[in-house]
Scaffold this active site. Structure first.
Site, PDB file in Angstrom:
ATOM      1  N   LYS A 240      45.633  27.061  36.996  1.00  0.00           N
ATOM      2  CA  LYS A 240      47.040  27.874  37.625  1.00  0.00           C
ATOM      3  C   LYS A 240      47.922  27.150  37.857  1.00  0.00           C
ATOM      4  O   LYS A 240      47.594  25.449  38.352  1.00  0.00           O
ATOM      5  CB  LYS A 240      46.437  28.124  39.001  1.00  0.00           C
ATOM      6  CG  LYS A 240      45.112  29.783  38.973  1.00  0.00           C
ATOM      7  CD  LYS A 240      44.648  30.392  40.046  1.00  0.00           C
ATOM      8  CE  LYS A 240      43.784  31.433  40.218  1.00  0.00           C
ATOM      9  NZ  LYS A 240      44.459  32.085  40.305  1.00  0.00           N
ATOM     10  N   ARG A 314      35.702  39.490  37.346  1.00  0.00           N
ATOM     11  CA  ARG A 314      35.027  40.035  36.284  1.00  0.00           C
ATOM     12  C   ARG A 314      33.332  39.352  35.899  1.00  0.00           C
ATOM     13  O   ARG A 314      32.393  40.963  35.417  1.00  0.00           O
ATOM     14  CB  ARG A 314      35.471  40.635  35.936  1.00  0.00           C
ATOM     15  CG  ARG A 314      36.728  39.966  34.995  1.00  0.00           C
ATOM     16  CD  ARG A 314      37.809  40.954  33.908  1.00  0.00           C
ATOM     17  NE  ARG A 314      38.928  40.108  35.103  1.00  0.00           N
ATOM     18  CZ  ARG A 314      40.145  40.544  35.451  1.00  0.00           C
ATOM     19  NH1 ARG A 314      40.122  41.245  33.711  1.00  0.00           N
ATOM     20  NH2 ARG A 314      40.987  40.407  35.547  1.00  0.00           N
TER      21      ARG A 314
END
Length: 461
Positions: A240, A314
């Site tokens: 990121k 997830r």
């Protein structure tokens, strides 16, 4: 911090809650002295306005709190809480101005406004206390406030002091408080126990990944809560940028929310068999980080092609959801700070959720309005299933194109529960970006109160 309302009957200063249209009428019914005092103060009854007025001897006689207009109240919640910080410390009781069916909500907002995160510096502020309004269950309101404070504290704590081990400690403390059982699978034992994706996501950190498994209750329907516990997310090898990494201490907000929800369930002694599953990891970068284009095996046997290591939440949830489904509960709920797409869709204030159960959705929507905990139903849109099927593996963890990111993430998770499972997934933000009545800037509980209030109807309790 004690999170409680004062007992009914406690000696207290009366509060008169006045909308902007009520001020002149109320003042006209008072003595010349009080009327002149109110007029001179400029009190207009706007939300957040507060005024203590004296008797003719100079002693406090009561307090006025602004309630705004019906239109202004629709634009936010916890209107009473907006004025609470402006009142001097002391004990107050609501004398008039709030409808009976709104008293619980406003009493809760008052308690929530007293929150103060003081772990790292002494900044405690003495707040005024509210007497339990007529018809309000003080214990019920206090339990909800305690749960929210627990959730806020966990999210607000920086990753330096809230890694997987510390999240486990928080779960153990909650289990001990409520006499619940807890089991934790850590490190390479995750591979032995067939939780390969939890291990893969967390293996690059020097803080071992783990699966926290808490159980409580011996009677009633089974409910399993699954919370994303990514204690910090660098994005992995798909690193990121700094601007996106700044709030990643809150990436365990799903875990914090399910622990808060679990506290409400256990403290209220709901007749359910509760299970809480938290895959707790740190998504770090090192020589053994998982890579783009890797294909991972999952507990369910489905293979997953990795097209973005920053879509790691997830993956850990998938293994935990598979375990949840194996137990055949009556309801599975997952909560996660999962996608930026959800924020684009509904902003930071609404908690979007997914379910195929229309009855559960109706209960949840009604409860959300009653509990001042806004949610919004999103679709498990079956035509988008093809977007998560890459052709090389069974599933793609990050479909290309950027469309429907929250929906495709929810569809991915649904693949790991049985088709006949009653399943609700929340894609929450877990953060209050700007201070609002009852909600200081920082970690936030979202959707949990609405779900807690809806459970009796959902599960026929």
């Amino acid at each position: 911090m004690t999170v409680a309302l004062a007992p009914a009957g406690t000696d207290a200063l009366p509060i008169y809650v006045l909308g902007t249209e009520d001020v002149a009428l109320w003042a006209g019914q008072q003595s010349d002295f009080i009327r002149t005092w109110v007029e001179a103060s400029g009190f207009k009854g706007g939300i957040g306005a507060a005024l203590v007025f004296p008797d003719e001897a100079g002693h406090p006689a009561g307090a006025l709190v602004g309630y705004g207009t019906p239109a202004s109240r629709k634009r936010d919640r916890f209107a009473l809480a907006a004025a609470m910080p402006k009142l001097a410390p002391g004990i107050y009781r609501i004398d008039s101005g709030i409808k009976p069916d709104h008293l619980e909500q406003e009493a809760l907002g008052w308690l929530l406004a007293s929150y103060n995160f003081d772990r790292y510096r002494e900044n405690a502020v003495e707040r005024p206390t509210l007497v339990t309004p007529d018809g309000v269950d003080a214990d019920h309101v206090s339990i909800m406030a305690e749960a929210e404070f627990l959730t806020r504290d966990l999210i607000n704590t920086p990753a330096s002091d809230m890694g997987p081990a510390e999240l486990e400690s928080a779960a153990r403390a909650l289990a001990e408080e409520h006499n619940a059982k807890i089991n934790v699978i850590t490190g390479d034992d995750l591979l032995e126990s067939n939780f390969p994706m939890i291990h893969t996501v967390g293996r690059a950190s020097d803080r071992a990944p783990r699966l926290i498994d808490m159980a409580w209750g011996t009677r009633g329907p089974k409910i399993t809560l699954v919370g994303k516990g990514v204690c910090f997310d660098t994005g992995g090898l798909n690193l990121k940028p700094g601007s996106s990494m700044g709030l990643m201490k809150k990436d365990m907000g799903g875990a914090a929310n399910v622990l808060g929800l679990a506290h409400m369930i256990m403290a209220s002694e709901l007749q359910v068999r509760l299970r809480v599953l938290i895959p707790a990891v740190e998504n770090s970068v090192s020589g053994n980080s998982f890579r783009p284009q890797d294909i991972l095996a999952s507990r369910k046997g489905l293979t997953v092609e990795i097209n973005n290591t920053d879509a790691e939440g997830r993956l850990v949830l998938a293994d935990a959801l598979t375990l949840a489904s194996e137990d055949e509960p009556n309801l599975i709920v997952s909560m996660a700070t999962l996608t930026g797409a959800a924020r684009v869709a509904v902003g930071p204030d609404l908690a979007p959720y997914y379910t195929d159960d229309d009855v559960a959705a109706t209960s949840l929507d009604l409860s959300a309005r009653r509990m001042a905990d806004p949610v919004w139903r999103m679709p498990f849109h079956d035509p988008y299933e093809a977007m998560i099927e890459p052709g090389i593996a069974d599933l793609d963890n990050a479909p290309k194109g950027g469309f429907a990111g929250s929906i495709t993430a929810a569809l991915f998770l649904r693949r790991f529960v049985n088709p006949d499972d009653r399943y609700i997934h929340f894609d929450i933000y877990g953060w209050q970006p700007n201070a609002a009545p009852g909600r200081p800037k920082g970690g936030a509980m979202q959707g949990a109160r609405a779900l807690f209030s809806a459970l009796p109807d959902m599960l026929d309790l």
